[in-house]
Design a protein around this motif. Sequence first.
Motif, mmCIF file in Angstrom:
data_model
loop_
_atom_site.group_PDB
_atom_site.id
_atom_site.type_symbol
_atom_site.label_atom_id
_atom_site.label_comp_id
_atom_site.label_asym_id
_atom_site.label_seq_id
_atom_site.Cartn_x
_atom_site.Cartn_y
_atom_site.Cartn_z
ATOM 1 N N ASP B 168 -15.353 8.244 -15.216
ATOM 2 C CA ASP B 168 -16.151 8.169 -16.443
ATOM 3 C C ASP B 168 -17.237 7.099 -16.276
ATOM 4 O O ASP B 168 -17.101 6.184 -15.465
ATOM 5 C CB ASP B 168 -15.234 7.832 -17.624
ATOM 6 C CG ASP B 168 -15.862 8.241 -18.941
ATOM 7 O OD1 ASP B 168 -17.018 8.729 -18.921
ATOM 8 O OD2 ASP B 168 -15.210 8.080 -19.983
ATOM 9 N N VAL B 169 -18.298 7.236 -17.066
ATOM 10 C CA VAL B 169 -19.334 6.200 -17.054
ATOM 11 C C VAL B 169 -19.018 5.186 -18.146
ATOM 12 O O VAL B 169 -18.305 5.487 -19.097
ATOM 13 C CB VAL B 169 -20.736 6.803 -17.278
ATOM 14 C CG1 VAL B 169 -21.076 7.763 -16.180
ATOM 15 C CG2 VAL B 169 -20.845 7.474 -18.639
ATOM 16 N N ASP B 170 -19.567 3.992 -17.984
ATOM 17 C CA ASP B 170 -19.288 2.937 -18.959
ATOM 18 C C ASP B 170 -20.594 2.398 -19.548
ATOM 19 O O ASP B 170 -21.683 2.926 -19.271
ATOM 20 C CB ASP B 170 -18.496 1.809 -18.299
ATOM 21 C CG ASP B 170 -19.179 1.318 -17.026
ATOM 22 O OD1 ASP B 170 -20.356 1.690 -16.812
ATOM 23 O OD2 ASP B 170 -18.554 0.571 -16.251
ATOM 24 N N GLY B 171 -20.470 1.359 -20.341
ATOM 25 C CA GLY B 171 -21.641 0.760 -20.975
ATOM 26 C C GLY B 171 -22.664 0.256 -19.966
ATOM 27 O O GLY B 171 -23.875 0.359 -20.179
ATOM 28 N N THR B 172 -22.182 -0.278 -18.858
ATOM 29 C CA THR B 172 -23.093 -0.799 -17.837
ATOM 30 C C THR B 172 -24.001 0.311 -17.317
ATOM 31 O O THR B 172 -25.201 0.114 -17.115
ATOM 32 C CB THR B 172 -22.281 -1.356 -16.635
ATOM 33 O OG1 THR B 172 -21.104 -1.958 -17.144
ATOM 34 C CG2 THR B 172 -23.086 -2.330 -15.836
ATOM 35 N N PHE B 173 -23.400 1.494 -17.114
ATOM 36 C CA PHE B 173 -24.177 2.626 -16.624
ATOM 37 C C PHE B 173 -25.259 2.999 -17.634
ATOM 38 O O PHE B 173 -26.430 3.181 -17.287
ATOM 39 C CB PHE B 173 -23.248 3.820 -16.376
ATOM 40 C CG PHE B 173 -23.962 5.109 -16.076
ATOM 41 C CD1 PHE B 173 -24.423 5.378 -14.792
ATOM 42 C CD2 PHE B 173 -24.190 6.046 -17.074
ATOM 43 C CE1 PHE B 173 -25.089 6.559 -14.510
ATOM 44 C CE2 PHE B 173 -24.857 7.232 -16.803
ATOM 45 C CZ PHE B 173 -25.310 7.487 -15.518
ATOM 46 N N VAL B 174 -24.846 3.097 -18.913
ATOM 47 C CA VAL B 174 -25.798 3.502 -19.945
ATOM 48 C C VAL B 174 -26.925 2.489 -20.042
ATOM 49 O O VAL B 174 -28.111 2.848 -20.056
ATOM 50 C CB VAL B 174 -25.071 3.673 -21.295
ATOM 51 C CG1 VAL B 174 -26.068 3.970 -22.408
ATOM 52 C CG2 VAL B 174 -24.031 4.777 -21.213
ATOM 53 N N GLU B 175 -26.582 1.206 -20.078
ATOM 54 C CA GLU B 175 -27.608 0.165 -20.187
ATOM 55 C C GLU B 175 -28.517 0.166 -18.957
ATOM 56 O O GLU B 175 -29.731 0.076 -19.071
ATOM 57 C CB GLU B 175 -26.953 -1.218 -20.362
ATOM 58 C CG GLU B 175 -26.432 -1.479 -21.769
ATOM 59 C CD GLU B 175 -27.405 -0.976 -22.829
ATOM 60 O OE1 GLU B 175 -28.577 -1.409 -22.817
ATOM 61 O OE2 GLU B 175 -26.994 -0.134 -23.667
#
Lengths: 172, 371
Positions: B168-175
């Motif tokens: 899964d992707v996390d907040g770091t990826f989105v940011e």
Amino acid sequence: MTTPNKLINDLRNLPATVHEVDYRQWGYHLDVLLEAGRVRGFAGMLRAHRFYLVFVSAVHTAPAIEIIYQFACYSRQCRILGRAAVTDNGTMPTISDIYDGANWHERETRDMFGVLFTGHPYLEPLLLPEEEADRKPLLKNGSAVKAADRIRRPNQAGIGTAEPHQGQERDQ
Amino acid sequence: MTLGTKNQDRHSFYLNMGPQHPSTHGVLRVLLEMEGEYILEPEPVIGYGHRMQEKIGESLTWNAFMPNTARIDYLSALMYNHGYVGLIERMTGIEAPRRAEYIRVITSELNRIASHLLWLGAFLLDLGAFTPIMYTFDDREQILDILEDVTGSRLTYCYYRVGGVSRDVDGTFVEGTRAFIRRLRSRFPMYDDLVTNNIIFIKRVKDIAQFTPDMAMRYGATGPILRSTGIGYDIRRNEPYSVYPEFDFDIPVGTTGDCMDVYLVRVREMEQSLRIIEQALDSLPEGPCMTKVPRRLKLPQGDASFSVEAARGELSYYLVSDGSDVPYRLKIRPPSFSNLSLLPELCRNMLLSDLVMALGALDLVIPEIDR
């Protein structure tokens, strides 16, 4: 632009066996079964209907190798899969004068399966080196070759009742 | 197509371009029959990197072939992943969760931008402009960092799974991705100043190597070179897969089909990819990123086809199954194969220096042609 129904009628008059299949399961709309002698007529007709050639390849099955043709269209959603068994002496008429792109695809198919495309202008090895030209790496050995009905969907012969596909006209 | 049949009535000579020429970007050899600086007949000679991927595909279980998909076209590995999992999902009826489909679209589009950025730098390098590749690699590096965090690799990703994605992707990826969108948008004006409006560049690419819609149809050309002729054919739009229909994006097209149009189409495609990523990040659904898939899953008897829009055009997988978990036949149709096959017609009677432009415009990845 021609309507899908006109195209299907044209294909049936080739003559060829045409099945409309469910795109969501098969990934194409029309399954066309041809005799080797009709392949050039098939390609010429699709050219007139403004289809482009996706690929030419083959499947080693019994009793004969089947050549697979896939076509699609830039202007509407319609993908056609044509299949034709090679002739008794293992040849198939070329379509490289109708679709120039078939030139390389047929050379590759000759490399991999040893099928000779009659009338091809330059049937030399493409991907394989000259000294390996007769290796035919994608041919299967002995019992690994499956009969054609073992690699078709169990109900494939009876298809025709599948929902008709929606050929969408698109603006260019 | 006349290897060794020299044109008798003209004073011609042979020249080998490649297999180790820097502008062929891979082991491609073009055998040229030349008259002075002009090409009478160019013949691409391929197969140096042939690895028999299709044979491997029918020797391994469908699952074990997954890493190979990334090694066919290493510059659009995620799109090759996408086509393959899409095909198996189509055959088995497995559906990936919506979150996974969104992650697939975001990462595929990042991969497309990375591929186009590399192309942009390399295309200009072929022209003799050394500077731009430094900038495009700097931008591309950001994408590789983002993708490395979620996929674990920098180039040959094996991230998608049948039924979802492996992590899964996390907040770091989105940011990180949002920061990258801002960054690349701010760089486009600089690329325009540096390249698009550069008079030397324009003189080298304008009216060179004109593709036509008819030529595209006869050869089965797809991707940016097709769209440069004005035909807005893109599998993401014309034969939608995954969740692409949910996003608002344009298909950039050209008018004349010359190298300049191919360049403009690719640059605008990067902007559209950014739009898709932005929308997907905004509406990224919550939920699982992987569905339950049986460990040993047999492919139902029959055949199926699946096409995706890779960075260079239409990638098509065609699989024939005999009902076991090992494909009976796996045909891989890479876009560059058909795109390169039109080279002889495109480059006949062209200057040798322009051939470099034509090859550059095709954006060839030779391993995907050789497979």
